[in-house]
Design a protein around this motif. Structure first.
Motif, PDB file in Angstrom:
ATOM      1  N   ALA A 161     -59.054 -29.868 -17.787  1.00  0.00           N
ATOM      2  CA  ALA A 161     -58.850 -30.742 -18.946  1.00  0.00           C
ATOM      3  C   ALA A 161     -57.951 -31.910 -18.581  1.00  0.00           C
ATOM      4  O   ALA A 161     -58.201 -33.056 -18.976  1.00  0.00           O
ATOM      5  CB  ALA A 161     -58.256 -29.943 -20.098  1.00  0.00           C
ATOM      6  N   ALA A 162     -56.890 -31.647 -17.809  1.00  0.00           N
ATOM      7  CA  ALA A 162     -55.988 -32.715 -17.381  1.00  0.00           C
ATOM      8  C   ALA A 162     -56.723 -33.740 -16.526  1.00  0.00           C
ATOM      9  O   ALA A 162     -56.533 -34.949 -16.680  1.00  0.00           O
ATOM     10  CB  ALA A 162     -54.812 -32.118 -16.602  1.00  0.00           C
ATOM     11  N   ALA A 163     -57.563 -33.250 -15.615  1.00  0.00           N
ATOM     12  CA  ALA A 163     -58.321 -34.146 -14.734  1.00  0.00           C
ATOM     13  C   ALA A 163     -59.291 -35.015 -15.523  1.00  0.00           C
ATOM     14  O   ALA A 163     -59.448 -36.209 -15.235  1.00  0.00           O
ATOM     15  CB  ALA A 163     -59.067 -33.333 -13.680  1.00  0.00           C
ATOM     16  N   ASN A 164     -59.943 -34.432 -16.505  1.00  0.00           N
ATOM     17  CA  ASN A 164     -60.852 -35.209 -17.345  1.00  0.00           C
ATOM     18  C   ASN A 164     -60.104 -36.241 -18.173  1.00  0.00           C
ATOM     19  O   ASN A 164     -60.589 -37.365 -18.366  1.00  0.00           O
ATOM     20  CB  ASN A 164     -61.663 -34.278 -18.256  1.00  0.00           C
ATOM     21  N   ASN A 165     -58.931 -35.874 -18.657  1.00  0.00           N
ATOM     22  CA  ASN A 165     -58.114 -36.827 -19.411  1.00  0.00           C
ATOM     23  C   ASN A 165     -57.732 -38.015 -18.539  1.00  0.00           C
ATOM     24  O   ASN A 165     -57.767 -39.166 -18.988  1.00  0.00           O
ATOM     25  CB  ASN A 165     -56.858 -36.143 -19.952  1.00  0.00           C
ATOM     26  N   PHE A 166     -57.353 -37.749 -17.290  1.00  0.00           N
ATOM     27  CA  PHE A 166     -56.996 -38.840 -16.388  1.00  0.00           C
ATOM     28  C   PHE A 166     -58.214 -39.694 -16.055  1.00  0.00           C
ATOM     29  O   PHE A 166     -58.134 -40.935 -16.026  1.00  0.00           O
ATOM     30  CB  PHE A 166     -56.377 -38.304 -15.098  1.00  0.00           C
ATOM     31  N   ALA A 167     -59.347 -39.060 -15.800  1.00  0.00           N
ATOM     32  CA  ALA A 167     -60.563 -39.791 -15.416  1.00  0.00           C
ATOM     33  C   ALA A 167     -61.040 -40.746 -16.505  1.00  0.00           C
ATOM     34  O   ALA A 167     -61.711 -41.747 -16.212  1.00  0.00           O
ATOM     35  CB  ALA A 167     -61.670 -38.810 -15.061  1.00  0.00           C
ATOM     36  N   THR A 168     -60.699 -40.465 -17.757  1.00  0.00           N
ATOM     37  CA  THR A 168     -61.112 -41.314 -18.882  1.00  0.00           C
ATOM     38  C   THR A 168     -59.964 -42.161 -19.426  1.00  0.00           C
ATOM     39  O   THR A 168     -60.101 -42.797 -20.467  1.00  0.00           O
ATOM     40  CB  THR A 168     -61.694 -40.452 -20.017  1.00  0.00           C
TER      41      THR A 168
END
Length: 274
Positions: free
Chosen positions: A22-29
């Motif tokens: 979830a953290a990685a997806n938040n950063f990617a967007t």
């Protein structure tokens, strides 16, 4: 820190959620990564690039780059499953169109041949180098000639006194240690000595990369409020959307920011043919 409710917002803003995916997806967007993509011209090319994510931590940037279809080498001295290479390795298994390969190493001794990478990216990493000059020399060595080097969110201080104030007030340093900062000229001098040409030296409010978690919308709102107070709502509505006005406002915000540990970013090109 995750178990302490008073730090829950800080954990989220630092992309240190227990749910690493979830953290990685938040950063990617995020606005930050969108700006990174624009700086590195990644949206203009469908070429698969070799990217070094130096000081990858829990792998959020490695995941973001790999999700765009690039081959990422993720380097960090931390092997932990929480915020180190084991966390990054978990993310690697979720990527389909690019790839992530993890390497346990320090910046001062990178395990790659000369001129390996198209891009070297270091988020909040340079101020952790044990030897800034040696670490940057290694970044230059493994980067292809004319390749891009982007170092983001680097802590800047004026002098030793500001450094001590910064360290004493930094929550993560109090909890775990390991933080540091350099004067701006030390960064720039070390970059130039490592054959990097600094294309952009981005001050605290020049880019959302630095001023996150303050968003671009919040900066625009501040500008409107300043203009409205001085010139009235109608004039503010006309002037605020103009980029030159916002750019000037950001410039003034940045130059008035003298807080210990303020954030700068450096976008560079490797010069020479070696």
């Amino acid at each position: 820190m995750r178990s302490q409710p008073e730090y829950s917002e800080l954990v989220k803003l630092c992309y240190l959620n227990k749910d690493n995916f979830a953290a990685a997806n938040n950063f990617a967007t995020s606005e930050e990564f969108t700006e990174v993509v624009q700086l590195l011209l990644l949206s203009r090319s469908d070429q698969k690039l070799k990217i070094l994510d130096l000081g990858c931590g829990n792998g959020i940037a490695s995941y973001a780059f790999a999700s765009l279809g690039h081959d990422v080498s993720a380097v960090d001295p931390d092997l932990s499953e929480d915020v180190g290479l084991e966390a990054t390795a978990r993310l690697a298994s979720t990527v389909s169109n690019g790839s992530i390969t993890t390497f346990h190493a320090f910046a001062e001794s990178l395990p790659f041949p000369d001129s390996t990478f198209d891009i070297v990216y270091a988020r909040q990493a340079l101020h952790h180098f044990s030897d800034l000059h040696k670490g940057l020399a290694e970044c230059s060595r493994v980067l292809k000639p004319q390749g891009f080097f982007l170092a983001t969110r680097e802590h800047v201080v004026n002098d030793e006194q500001q450094l001590q104030v910064f360290l004493e007030s930094h929550l993560l340093h109090k909890l775990h240690g390991g933080e540091n900062a350099y004067p701006l000229n030390d960064y720039i001098s070390a970059l130039k000595q490592s054959d990097f040409r600094v294309i952009k030296c981005m001050a605290p409010f020049d880019t959302v990369i630095n001023h996150f978690p303050t968003s671009n919308i919040q900066v625009k709102q501040w500008l409107f409020q300043v203009l409205e107070k001085k010139l009235g709502k109608t004039v503010a509505s006309v002037l605020a959307p103009f980029y030159p006005v916002e750019s000037l406002y950001r410039y003034r915000l940045s130059r008035s920011c003298n807080s210990p540990g303020r954030l700068y970013s450096f976008f560079c090109i490797k010069e020479g043919n070696r």
